[in-house]
Design an enzyme around this catalytic site. Structure first.
Site, short mmCIF file in Angstrom:
data_model
loop_
_atom_site.label_atom_id
_atom_site.label_comp_id
_atom_site.label_asym_id
_atom_site.label_seq_id
_atom_site.Cartn_x
_atom_site.Cartn_y
_atom_site.Cartn_z
N GLY A 160 0.87 -1.18 0.00
CA GLY A 160 0.00 0.00 0.00
C GLY A 160 0.90 1.22 0.00
O GLY A 160 2.06 1.15 -0.42
N ARG A 182 -2.16 -9.05 -1.02
CA ARG A 182 -3.24 -10.03 -1.06
C ARG A 182 -4.28 -9.67 -2.10
O ARG A 182 -4.89 -10.53 -2.70
CB ARG A 182 -3.90 -10.15 0.31
CG ARG A 182 -3.02 -10.92 1.29
CD ARG A 182 -3.65 -11.06 2.63
NE ARG A 182 -4.46 -9.92 2.97
CZ ARG A 182 -5.76 -9.97 3.20
NH1 ARG A 182 -6.40 -11.10 3.14
NH2 ARG A 182 -6.41 -8.88 3.52
N ARG A 244 0.54 -4.07 12.72
CA ARG A 244 -0.09 -4.22 14.03
C ARG A 244 0.44 -5.51 14.64
O ARG A 244 0.70 -6.49 13.93
CB ARG A 244 -1.62 -4.33 13.90
CG ARG A 244 -2.32 -3.01 13.59
CD ARG A 244 -2.28 -2.05 14.78
NE ARG A 244 -3.01 -0.81 14.53
CZ ARG A 244 -2.45 0.32 14.08
NH1 ARG A 244 -1.15 0.36 13.85
NH2 ARG A 244 -3.17 1.40 13.90
N GLU A 273 0.06 -3.86 23.71
CA GLU A 273 1.05 -2.79 23.81
C GLU A 273 0.79 -2.01 25.09
O GLU A 273 -0.34 -1.56 25.29
CB GLU A 273 0.94 -1.82 22.61
CG GLU A 273 1.56 -2.38 21.38
CD GLU A 273 1.30 -1.55 20.12
OE1 GLU A 273 0.70 -0.46 20.24
OE2 GLU A 273 1.68 -2.00 19.04
N HIS A 292 5.63 1.40 19.33
CA HIS A 292 4.65 1.88 18.36
C HIS A 292 4.86 3.38 18.09
O HIS A 292 3.99 4.22 18.38
CB HIS A 292 3.22 1.62 18.86
CG HIS A 292 2.19 1.64 17.75
ND1 HIS A 292 1.05 0.90 17.78
CD2 HIS A 292 2.15 2.33 16.59
CE1 HIS A 292 0.34 1.13 16.69
NE2 HIS A 292 1.00 2.00 15.95
N ILE A 293 6.02 3.67 17.52
CA ILE A 293 6.38 5.08 17.28
C ILE A 293 6.45 5.40 15.79
O ILE A 293 7.07 6.38 15.39
CB ILE A 293 7.73 5.44 17.95
CG1 ILE A 293 8.84 4.45 17.53
CG2 ILE A 293 7.59 5.48 19.46
CD1 ILE A 293 10.23 4.85 17.98
O1 LIG Z 1 -0.14 3.11 13.84
C1 LIG Z 1 -0.31 4.12 13.24
C2 LIG Z 1 -1.40 4.35 12.34
O2 LIG Z 1 -2.33 3.53 12.31
O3 LIG Z 1 -1.37 5.35 11.62
#
Ligand SMILES: O=CC(=O)O
Length: 328
Positions: A160, A182, A244, A273, A292-293
């Protein structure tokens, strides 16, 4: 002439703290009358009629039936960020409410984190920092070596907008690029970065030195990478996850890292998390974990707020919506 009243925007808060960065509150205030969740709960009767949009920062607050029922004029839930796995899209749509996200704002910063994790893992950056500051170490051992990414094969799962930005960066690092999608083959992107499409994910897993996950979390991608997929990877390969946490089966990953099924992992996302402090992944040496940065930059967070404002205004004014998330 009476001043036109601004539309009410409900900001969902996280743990009592306003979930939006202070600097961005000013931007939102230019366009909307802001209502925090606490204010809303205290004055539900008076405010519920006024709110047309909800703004969500980060993926924590819950939008449930009760909230939706209490907002009869709600038109849009604007998610600041691309992943919407925390939202029940079908439920929201059944209330006639649209959901929007901010794919453009996040793609560069998230692709950067993917590259940063790949390079840090390959060149053992975290260990290197520890050696440099350790009072016990004068020099690193001569056989303490990392790997180069130049010339290595990168497998991108999910081409994407973020996957494509990763591919562009990898091209500049002279990597060979494979990708699996996919849904559809991306011929234009393929040509632009010289990537090769793998119709079967298995082929990509078998051939890549680095595998990076850039897919949305959906019921179809939940635990997408499990024991079988890890066993297909090279024992010298590294798994990088910037999508994720739940896309990877953590139990299978622990086993693969402990038993040399793969060489290393680098994760910006985990499930949950943060991980519980006694989680086995935190005890391994061949893993790097960041909290998750992916979008945690000054530039991305500002653009996320701006993109969300544009989306909300489009919905409220009946214009084409730049980034609407359609329930599958
Ligand atoms: O995790 C970050 C987002 O979903 O943009």
């Amino acid at each position: 002439m009476a001043k036109q009243e601004q539309p009410g925007l409900l900001i969902l808060e996280i743990g009592g703290v306003c979930g939006v960065l202070e600097g961005h509150v000013e931007l939102l205030k230019k366009h909307f009358h802001l209502i925090t969740m606490n204010e809303f709960l205290k004055n539900k009767e008076r405010l519920s009629e006024k709110i047309k949009s909800v703004f969500i920062y980060a993926d924590r607050p819950v939008v449930d039936r009760e909230l939706l029922q209490s907002l009869p004029h709600l038109k849009v839930i604007a998610n600041s960020g691309v992943g919407v796995n925390h939202l029940d899209l079908k439920l929201i749509s059944s209330f006639g409410v649209k959901v929007t996200n901010t794919p453009h704002a996040v793609s560069d910063s998230t692709a950067d984190i993917g590259m940063a994790l790949m390079l840090a893992s390959a060149r053992r950056l975290v260990e290197g920092c520890q050696i440099a500051v350790s009072p016990q170490t004068e020099r690193f051992a001569a056989d303490w070596l990392g790997d180069e990414v130049t010339g290595a094969t990168l497998g991108i799962i999910g081409m994407g907008s973020i996957g494509y930005k990763v591919a562009k960066r990898a091209k500049a690092f002279e990597m060979k690029i494979l990708y699996h999608n996919r849904n559809q083959r991306k011929e234009e992107e393929e040509q632009a970065v010289g990537a090769r499409y793998c119709e079967k994910m298995e082929d990509l897993l078998q051939q890549s030195d680095f595998v990076i996950l850039v897919v949305n979390l959906t019921p179809q991608t939940h635990k997408f990478i499990g024991k079988r997929e890890l066993e297909l990877m090279k024992p010298t390969a590294t798994l990088i996850n910037i999508s994720r946490g739940a896309v990877v089966d953590h139990d299978a990953l622990v086993e693969a890292l402990q038993n040399g099924i793969i060489k290393a992992a680098a994760l910006d996302v985990t499930y949950p998390e943060p991980l519980p402090r006694d989680h086995p992944l935190l005890k391994l040496k061949n893993i790097i974990i960041t909290p998750h940065i992916g979008t945690a930059t000054v530039q991305a967070t500002r653009m996320m707020t701006e993109e969300a404002v544009t989306n909300i205004q489009a919905v409220l004014n009946g214009l084409p919506i730049p980034s609407e998330v359609i329930p599958q």
